[in-house]
Motif scaffolding. Structure first.
Motif, short mmCIF file in Angstrom:
data_model
loop_
_atom_site.label_atom_id
_atom_site.label_comp_id
_atom_site.label_asym_id
_atom_site.label_seq_id
_atom_site.Cartn_x
_atom_site.Cartn_y
_atom_site.Cartn_z
N THR A 142 0.85 -1.20 0.00
CA THR A 142 0.00 0.00 0.00
C THR A 142 0.88 1.25 0.00
O THR A 142 1.05 1.90 -1.02
CB THR A 142 -0.91 0.02 1.23
OG1 THR A 142 -0.11 -0.08 2.40
CG2 THR A 142 -1.89 -1.13 1.20
N TYR A 144 4.14 1.69 0.29
CA TYR A 144 5.38 1.71 -0.49
C TYR A 144 5.25 0.98 -1.81
O TYR A 144 6.25 0.53 -2.38
CB TYR A 144 6.52 1.11 0.34
CG TYR A 144 6.87 1.98 1.52
CD1 TYR A 144 7.50 3.19 1.34
CD2 TYR A 144 6.52 1.61 2.81
CE1 TYR A 144 7.79 4.02 2.41
CE2 TYR A 144 6.81 2.43 3.88
CZ TYR A 144 7.44 3.62 3.68
OH TYR A 144 7.73 4.45 4.73
N LEU A 145 4.02 0.88 -2.32
CA LEU A 145 3.80 0.13 -3.56
C LEU A 145 4.67 0.65 -4.69
O LEU A 145 5.28 -0.11 -5.45
CB LEU A 145 2.32 0.20 -3.95
CG LEU A 145 2.02 -0.50 -5.27
CD1 LEU A 145 2.09 -1.99 -5.06
CD2 LEU A 145 0.67 -0.12 -5.80
N PHE A 146 4.74 1.98 -4.78
CA PHE A 146 5.43 2.59 -5.92
C PHE A 146 6.90 2.17 -5.97
O PHE A 146 7.39 1.73 -7.01
CB PHE A 146 5.32 4.11 -5.82
CG PHE A 146 5.91 4.84 -6.97
CD1 PHE A 146 5.35 4.73 -8.23
CD2 PHE A 146 7.04 5.63 -6.81
CE1 PHE A 146 5.90 5.39 -9.30
CE2 PHE A 146 7.59 6.29 -7.88
CZ PHE A 146 7.02 6.17 -9.12
#
Lengths: 203, 486
Positions: A142, A144-146
C-alpha cells in the motif's frame, strides 16, 4: 525457561560456527559453517518475534547466497582427491551437523509455539497480534507500492543486463528438435527390402 | 486520494515501464532482426510519455503517500530527459552498423527506456526511498549500456569502472540517507526539511548527525552529476563507452541528476541552505577549474567532451548555489541549452569515421574539416563557441543566466571567479575550432547519415542566435518549474 535455553543454544552455535567459518582451512567447510551460522541466526530472529527476517535468512542466505558461495568455492582450485580421502573421517562431523540443523528447526518451532522471549517489545514496538509478515506486506503493497514496483524494475534491469552482457549464440552446435522427432513416422524412416541373395542392398 | 488518481500522476513512468517490458518481449522473441522496429517503437514510447506529461503528471501534486511528486519542475526535467533518451536511441543504429565488431541488439533501446523510467522517478522523488530506487534503476541500466560493445575491451573496462565506482557512490549516498533518516526520523522530503529547520545547525550544540548526513548525501549526488572531486570516472567511462551511449550519459542522466540534486537541496534540505551552499560552491568552482585545465592536454574528442561536461556541471551548480527560485530557473535553463550543445557535439563526433566507416576519435583528425565537410565544421564550430559561452550564441545566455542569478543572490565573488575560469575553458573549445579551420586537411570523413545530419542541424539552429527567440517561453517555463519547488 525453554526460550532462554533456546536463546543460549542458538547464540552459542552462531558464535562457534562463526569462529569455525574463519578458522577452517578448507573453504568448503567454511561455507558449511557459515550456513550453520545463518540457520542459528534465523533461530534467534524467531525468538525475538521477527519471523519474517528469520525466513528471509533461511531462504535468501542459506538458500541462495550460501549455495552461490559454495559454487564459487568449488570453482576454486581445490584438490578434490585430497578432500575425498577424508570422507570417512569427516562423515561423523557431517552427520552431527545435519542432526544439529534438524534439531534446531525442531527447537525453534517449539520455542515459537511456546511464545518466544519477550524481546520484541523492546526491539520493535509492534502489534503482537498481527504477525510481522502481515505488517510488512501491508506496508509494501500500500504505502510503499510505488518503490516496491520500482525495485522490481531494478531487478528486471539486472537480469536483462546479465543476459545482454554474457549471452552468446553458439553457432554450429546441434540441438534436439523434439517436434521434428515426433513428427517423423516409421514409414519415412525405414524401408522394408528383400534383397536377392548375392545382390547386396541399395541405400 | 483514490488509486486511479495516483496512477494518473505517474502515467509517464507507467508508459515507459509497460512499453519497455512489452518491447523486451518483442526483443526476446524477435532477436536481432527486431532491432530496428524496437528502436522506432521505443522512440514512440518516449513520445507517448512526453504526451502523458501534459496530464496530471505535470501539476497533480503528491502521489503514493508523498513518495512521488508530480509538479512542474519534474515535468520540465522529464521533457529534457525524454528528448535526450530519444536522440540516444536514434543515433545508435548507424554507429553500430558501421563499426566493426559491434552489433546493435534490441536490448539497447529497452535499457534506455528503463533508464529513462528511473530518471523520471529520480526527478519526481518526494522521498529518499524513491530517490534511491530511481537512481539505481537509472544507474544499473547505464552500467550495462557502457559495456554494450562487449567484444571491445575499452567498452568492457568502461562498464566495469562505472559499475565499481557507481556502487561506491551508492554506498556513500545510502550512508548519508541512513544518517538523515536516523536523525530526522523520516525519509519524506517535507518532514526532513522540518527536522532541519527545527534542529540547531550552527554553534557548539549543532546536530553533527544531520550535518554528516547532508555531506554524505551531497557527496553521493556529486558523483552522479560528476562534479569535482567525484569526477574521476567520467573521462574513462565517456571514452570507453560506445559513442551513442556516451552521448546519452552526457545528456539525460546528467539532467536528471542535476534536477535531483536541486530538489534535494531545496525541498529536503532547504533550511540547511547555508550548510550545503559551501559544498555546492566548492564543487562548482573546482569542477569549472578542473574541467577547463585538464581538458587542455586531451587528444581524444570524447575525453575532451567529458571534461567539458564536468566544466558545464560546475556552471550549472553556480545557479544552485544561489538557492533562489531564479537560481533554480537558471539551472534548468542551463541544462536545456547544455542538452542541445552536448547532443549536437556528440552527433558530430559520430560523423568522424575513416574511409572504411570505422570511428576515429583524435582531435587531429578534425584538421581542415572546414574544407572537406564545411557544413559539419560550421555546426561543430557553433557548438564549441556556444559551449565556450561566446556572446552571439545561445550558450552565452545559459552562462549569463546562472551568473545573473548568483549576483542577484549576493554571491559576487562566486560569479567573478566563475567568469574568470570560463575564459580558461574557452581555450580548448577554440583550439578545436582552430584545428578545423586553419590546419591542413589530413583526410576526409565518410558520408554521414541523413537522420543524424538533420538532428545536428536542429541542435545547431537551437544553439545559434536564433535560439534567443525561445528565451521568453523558456524563462517563463523554467521559472514556473522553479517556483513549484519553493
Amino acid at each position: 525457561m525453554i526460550q532462554a535455553i533456546a536463546f543460549y543454544l542458538f547464540a552459542l552455535v552462531v558464535l562457534l560456527s562463526g569462529a569455525m567459518t574463519i578458522s577452517s582451512r578448507n573453504p568448503v567447510h567454511s561455507v558449511l559453517w557459515l550456513i550453520l551460522a545463518f540457520f542459528n541466526a534465523a533461530g534467534l530472529m524467531v525468538l525475538v518475534g521477527a519471523e519474517f527476517i528469520a525466513m528471509l535468512l533461511v531462504i535468501v542466505y542459506v538458500g541462495a547466497v550460501a549455495v552461490l558461495f559454495l559454487f564459487v568455492v568449488m570453482m576454486l582450485d581445490i584438490d578434490f582427491a585430497e578432500l575425498r580421502a577424508g570422507f570417512v573421517r569427516y562423515f561423523g562431523i557431517g552427520l552431527v551437523l545435519a542432526v544439529a540443523l534438524v534439531a534446531e528447526i525442531l527447537i525453534g518451532v517449539g520455542a515459537w509455539s511456546a511464545g518466544g522471549i519477550d524481546l520484541a517489545r523492546r526491539a520493535a514496538p509492534t502489534d503482537h497480534v498481527v504477525p510481522n509478515i502481515v505488517q510488512i506486506g501491508n506496508l509494501l503493497y500500500t504505502r510503499y507500492l510505488f518503490i516496491f514496483e520500482g525495485a522490481g524494475l531494478v531487478l528486471l534491469v539486472a537480469m536483462i543486463g546479465a543476459i545482454v552482457l554474457t549471452h552468446r549464440e553458439r553457432s554450429g552446435s546441434r540441438y534436439q528438435n523434439i517436434a521434428r522427432q515426433n513428427a517423423r513416422r516409421p514409414q519415412d524412416a525405414t524401408r522394408n527390402v528383400r534383397p536377392e541373395i548375392g545382390q547386396g542392398v541399395q541405400l | 486520494m483514490d488509486y486511479a488518481a495516483n496512477l494518473a500522476m505517474t502515467l509517464p513512468e507507467l508508459v515507459l515501464a509497460v512499453g519497455a517490458i512489452a518491447l523486451m518481449l518483442v526483443a526476446a522473441w524477435g532477436g536481432p532482426a527486431s532491432t530496428k522496429a524496437v528502436s522506432w517503437v521505443s522512440v514512440a514510447v518516449l513520445g507517448g510519455a512526453l504526451i502523458a506529461l501534459t496530464g496530471p503528471a505535470s501539476a497533480g501534486g503528491d502521489a503514493f503517500y508523498g513518495l512521488y511528486r508530480a509538479d512542474a519542475f519534474a515535468a520540465f526535467a522529464k521533457v529534457l530527459i525524454y528528448i535526450g533518451a530519444a536522440v540516444a536511441i536514434l543515433m545508435a543504429p548507424d554507429f553500430f552498423r558501421r563499426t566493426a565488431g559491434a552489433d546493435l541488439r534490441p536490448e539497447y533501446p529497452v535499457l534506455i527506456l528503463l533508464s529513462a523510467c528511473g530518471m523520471g522517478m529520480m526527478v519526481s522523488a518526494g522521498d529518499l526511498l524513491t530517490l534511491y530506487v530511481g537512481l539505481e534503476l537509472q544507474s544499473l541500466a547505464a552500467y550495462v549500456l557502457a559495456s554494450f560493445m562487449r567484444q571491445d575491451t575499452r567498452s568492457a573496462e568502461a562498464g566495469l569502472k562505472y559499475f565499481v565506482l557507481g556502487a561506491l557512490a551508492s554506498g556513500i549516498l545510502l550512508y548519508g540517507i541512513s544518517l538523515v533518516y536516523g536523525f530526522t526520523g523520516s525519509t519524506m522530503f517535507d518532514e526532513i526539511a522540518g527536522a532541519y529547520a527545527a534542529a540547531p545547525l550552527t554553534g557548539s550544540g549543532r546536530s553533527l548527525g544531520l550535518l554528516f548526513g547532508l555531506v554524505f548525501v551531497f557527496a553521493g549526488l556529486a558523483f552522479k552529476i560528476s562534479a569535482v572531486p567525484f569526477h574521476m570516472w567520467t573521462p574513462d567511462v565517456y571514452e570507453g563507452a560506445p559513442t551513442p551511449v556516451t552521448a546519452f550519459f552526457a545528456s539525460a542522466p546528467k539532467v536528471a541528476a542535476i534536477a535531483l540534486a536541486v530538489r534535494v537541496a531545496i525541498e529536503a534540505m532547504g533550511p540547511a541552505e547555508v550548510q550545503w551552499r559551501q559544498i555546492v560552491i566548492f564543487a562548482s568552482l573546482a569542477s569549472i577549474l578542473l574541467g577547463a585545465v585538464a581538458a587542455i592536454g586531451q587528444q581524444n574528442v570524447k575525453r575532451l567532451l567529458a571534461y567539458s561536461s564536468i566544466n558545464n556541471v560546475g556552471f550549472a551548480l553556480i545557479g544552485l548555489a544561489a538557492g533562489t527560485p531564479e537560481g533554480v530557473a537558471s539551472v534548468m535553463t542551463y541544462m536545456t541549452i547544455y542538452l542541445a550543445m552536448t547532443l549536437g557535439s556528440f552527433l558530430v563526433v559520430l560523423q568522424m569515421r575513416d574511409a572504411d566507416g570505422q570511428p576515429i576519435e583524435t582531435i587531429d583528425s578534425l584538421a581542415g574539416l572546414s574544407r572537406t565537410r564545411p557544413g559539419l565544421a560550421a555546426a561543430l564550430a557553433i557548438f564549441m563557441f556556444s559551449l565556450a559561452g561566446i556572446p552571439p550564441l545561445f550558450g552565452f545566455y545559459a552562462k549569463f543566466a546562472v551568473f545573473y542569478a548568483a549576483v542577484q543572490a549576493g554571491l559576487f565573488p562566486l560569479a567573478v571567479v566563475g567568469v574568470v575560469f570560463s575564459v580558461i575553458g574557452a581555450y580548448y573549445y577554440l583550439r578545436l575550432v582552430k584545428t578545423m579551420y586553419f590546419d591542413e586537411p589530413t583526410g576526409t570523413f565518410g558520408a554521414g547519415d541523413k537522420l543524424e545530419g538533420g538532428l545536428i542541424a536542429v541542435a545547431a539552429v537551437f544553439v545559434s542566435p536564433l535560439g534567443y527567440l525561445a528565451i521568453p517561453a523558456l524563462s517563463a517555463w523554467t521559472l514556473a518549474a522553479a517556483n513549484s519547488l519553493f
